[in-house]
Motif scaffolding. Structure first.
Motif, PDB file in Angstrom:
ATOM      1  N   GLY A  25      39.625  -6.424  -5.601  1.00 14.75           N
ATOM      2  CA  GLY A  25      38.621  -5.373  -5.730  1.00 14.75           C
ATOM      3  C   GLY A  25      37.793  -5.480  -6.992  1.00 14.75           C
ATOM      4  N   VAL A  26      37.400  -4.344  -7.529  1.00 11.09           N
ATOM      5  CA  VAL A  26      36.539  -4.283  -8.707  1.00 11.09           C
ATOM      6  C   VAL A  26      37.206  -4.927  -9.920  1.00 11.09           C
ATOM      7  CG1 VAL A  26      35.373  -2.701 -10.302  1.00 11.09           C
ATOM      8  CG2 VAL A  26      35.311  -2.257  -7.861  1.00 11.09           C
ATOM      9  N   ALA A  27      38.521  -4.869  -9.986  1.00  6.75           N
ATOM     10  CA  ALA A  27      39.238  -5.468 -11.119  1.00  6.75           C
ATOM     11  C   ALA A  27      38.968  -6.969 -11.221  1.00  6.75           C
ATOM     12  CB  ALA A  27      40.742  -5.219 -10.990  1.00  6.75           C
ATOM     13  N   GLY A  28      38.651  -7.610 -10.114  1.00  4.70           N
ATOM     14  CA  GLY A  28      38.394  -9.040 -10.112  1.00  4.70           C
ATOM     15  C   GLY A  28      36.949  -9.420 -10.385  1.00  4.70           C
ATOM     16  N   ARG A  35      27.610  -5.263 -13.957  1.00  4.50           N
ATOM     17  CA  ARG A  35      26.311  -4.820 -14.476  1.00  4.50           C
ATOM     18  C   ARG A  35      25.257  -4.826 -13.375  1.00  4.50           C
ATOM     19  NH1 ARG A  35      21.703  -6.921 -15.880  1.00  4.50           N
ATOM     20  NH2 ARG A  35      22.380  -9.076 -15.683  1.00  4.50           N
ATOM     21  N   LEU A  36      25.237  -5.885 -12.571  1.00  4.58           N
ATOM     22  CA  LEU A  36      24.243  -5.989 -11.504  1.00  4.58           C
ATOM     23  C   LEU A  36      24.436  -4.916 -10.439  1.00  4.58           C
ATOM     24  CD1 LEU A  36      24.147  -9.862 -11.322  1.00  4.58           C
ATOM     25  CD2 LEU A  36      22.250  -8.369 -12.025  1.00  4.58           C
ATOM     26  N   ILE A  37      25.673  -4.581 -10.147  1.00  2.37           N
ATOM     27  CA  ILE A  37      25.943  -3.482  -9.210  1.00  2.37           C
ATOM     28  C   ILE A  37      25.429  -2.173  -9.804  1.00  2.37           C
ATOM     29  CG2 ILE A  37      27.762  -2.099  -8.130  1.00  2.37           C
ATOM     30  CD1 ILE A  37      29.406  -4.771  -7.971  1.00  2.37           C
ATOM     31  N   ALA A  38      25.723  -1.952 -11.070  1.00  2.00           N
ATOM     32  CA  ALA A  38      25.322  -0.709 -11.733  1.00  2.00           C
ATOM     33  C   ALA A  38      23.805  -0.572 -11.837  1.00  2.00           C
ATOM     34  CB  ALA A  38      25.953  -0.629 -13.121  1.00  2.00           C
ATOM     35  N   GLU A  39      23.103  -1.681 -12.010  1.00  2.00           N
ATOM     36  CA  GLU A  39      21.654  -1.639 -12.201  1.00  2.00           C
ATOM     37  C   GLU A  39      20.864  -1.654 -10.899  1.00  2.00           C
ATOM     38  OE1 GLU A  39      20.655  -4.817 -14.859  1.00  2.00           O
ATOM     39  OE2 GLU A  39      21.531  -3.795 -16.587  1.00  2.00           O
ATOM     40  N   ALA A  40      21.521  -1.890  -9.780  1.00  2.00           N
ATOM     41  CA  ALA A  40      20.814  -1.971  -8.498  1.00  2.00           C
ATOM     42  C   ALA A  40      20.285  -0.600  -8.082  1.00  2.00           C
ATOM     43  CB  ALA A  40      21.744  -2.520  -7.422  1.00  2.00           C
ATOM     44  N   VAL A  53      33.188   0.340  -5.141  1.00  2.00           N
ATOM     45  CA  VAL A  53      32.273   0.309  -6.291  1.00  2.00           C
ATOM     46  C   VAL A  53      31.661   1.670  -6.600  1.00  2.00           C
ATOM     47  CG1 VAL A  53      31.740  -2.130  -5.912  1.00  2.00           C
ATOM     48  CG2 VAL A  53      30.220  -0.373  -4.963  1.00  2.00           C
ATOM     49  N   VAL A  54      32.187   2.726  -6.005  1.00  2.00           N
ATOM     50  CA  VAL A  54      31.592   4.050  -6.197  1.00  2.00           C
ATOM     51  C   VAL A  54      31.505   4.429  -7.678  1.00  2.00           C
ATOM     52  CG1 VAL A  54      33.705   5.427  -5.923  1.00  2.00           C
ATOM     53  CG2 VAL A  54      31.493   6.368  -5.220  1.00  2.00           C
ATOM     54  N   SER A  55      32.444   3.971  -8.488  1.00  2.00           N
ATOM     55  CA  SER A  55      32.417   4.300  -9.918  1.00  2.00           C
ATOM     56  C   SER A  55      31.381   3.475 -10.681  1.00  2.00           C
ATOM     57  CB  SER A  55      33.799   4.088 -10.542  1.00  2.00           C
ATOM     58  OG  SER A  55      34.153   2.722 -10.486  1.00  2.00           O
ATOM     59  N   GLU A  60      21.289   3.926  -4.662  1.00  2.00           N
ATOM     60  CA  GLU A  60      21.558   4.456  -3.326  1.00  2.00           C
ATOM     61  C   GLU A  60      22.474   3.514  -2.554  1.00  2.00           C
ATOM     62  OE1 GLU A  60      19.064   5.119   0.759  1.00  2.00           O
ATOM     63  OE2 GLU A  60      18.040   5.580  -1.130  1.00  2.00           O
ATOM     64  N   ALA A  61      23.604   4.031  -2.098  1.00  2.00           N
ATOM     65  CA  ALA A  61      24.548   3.244  -1.299  1.00  2.00           C
ATOM     66  C   ALA A  61      24.100   3.263   0.155  1.00  2.00           C
ATOM     67  CB  ALA A  61      25.951   3.819  -1.426  1.00  2.00           C
ATOM     68  N   ARG A  62      24.072   2.081   0.763  1.00  2.00           N
ATOM     69  CA  ARG A  62      23.683   1.965   2.170  1.00  2.00           C
ATOM     70  C   ARG A  62      24.722   1.135   2.906  1.00  2.00           C
ATOM     71  NH1 ARG A  62      17.185   1.200   2.724  1.00  2.00           N
ATOM     72  NH2 ARG A  62      16.588   3.037   1.511  1.00  2.00           N
ATOM     73  N   ALA A  63      25.417   1.777   3.832  1.00  2.00           N
ATOM     74  CA  ALA A  63      26.419   1.075   4.639  1.00  2.00           C
ATOM     75  C   ALA A  63      25.713   0.238   5.701  1.00  2.00           C
ATOM     76  CB  ALA A  63      27.358   2.078   5.294  1.00  2.00           C
TER      77      ALA A  63
END
Length: 107
Positions: A25-28, A35-40, A53-55, A60-63
């Motif tokens: 998961g995110v730990a890896g 950073r790229l996830i946070a800045e998207a 990655v909710v934290s 905007e999250a899009r499934a």
């Protein structure tokens, strides 16, 4: 200088990031991936990936739609915006990365 898109958003030639998430998961994930996830502005992925990655994700999250859109219309429509696509494991080994690479010319 980046061009402007809808609502004055700055368009970026390096607009798409694909992040593979392993069993850890995110730990890896490395700092750059986080950073790229946070800045998207938009984060695409399966519901499981988005929950992981909710934290981190501020955009905007899009499934992924059901059935899955192999044409990637939703992702491609955001070309020039900061988009992150989440995938299982190595996204370029028979995954979403391969599908997107077929749709987007290299820059």
């Amino acid at each position: 200088m980046p061009a402007e898109g809808p609502r004055g958003a700055k368009l970026n030639s390096r607009w798409l990031t694909i992040v593979g998430i392993g069993e850890d998961g995110v730990a890896g994930l490395g700092d750059e991936a986080k950073r790229l996830i946070a800045e998207a502005e938009f984060v695409f992925g399966g519901t499981r990936h988005l929950a992981l990655v909710v934290s981190l994700a501020k955009g905007e999250a899009r499934a992924w739609p059901t059935p899955f859109d192999a044409e990637m219309r939703d992702v491609l429509a955001l070309s020039g915006r900061r988009v992150c696509v989440l995938a299982s494991g190595d996204p370029f080994f028979h995954g979403v990365g391969v599908t997107l690479a077929r749709k987007i010319p290299p820059q």
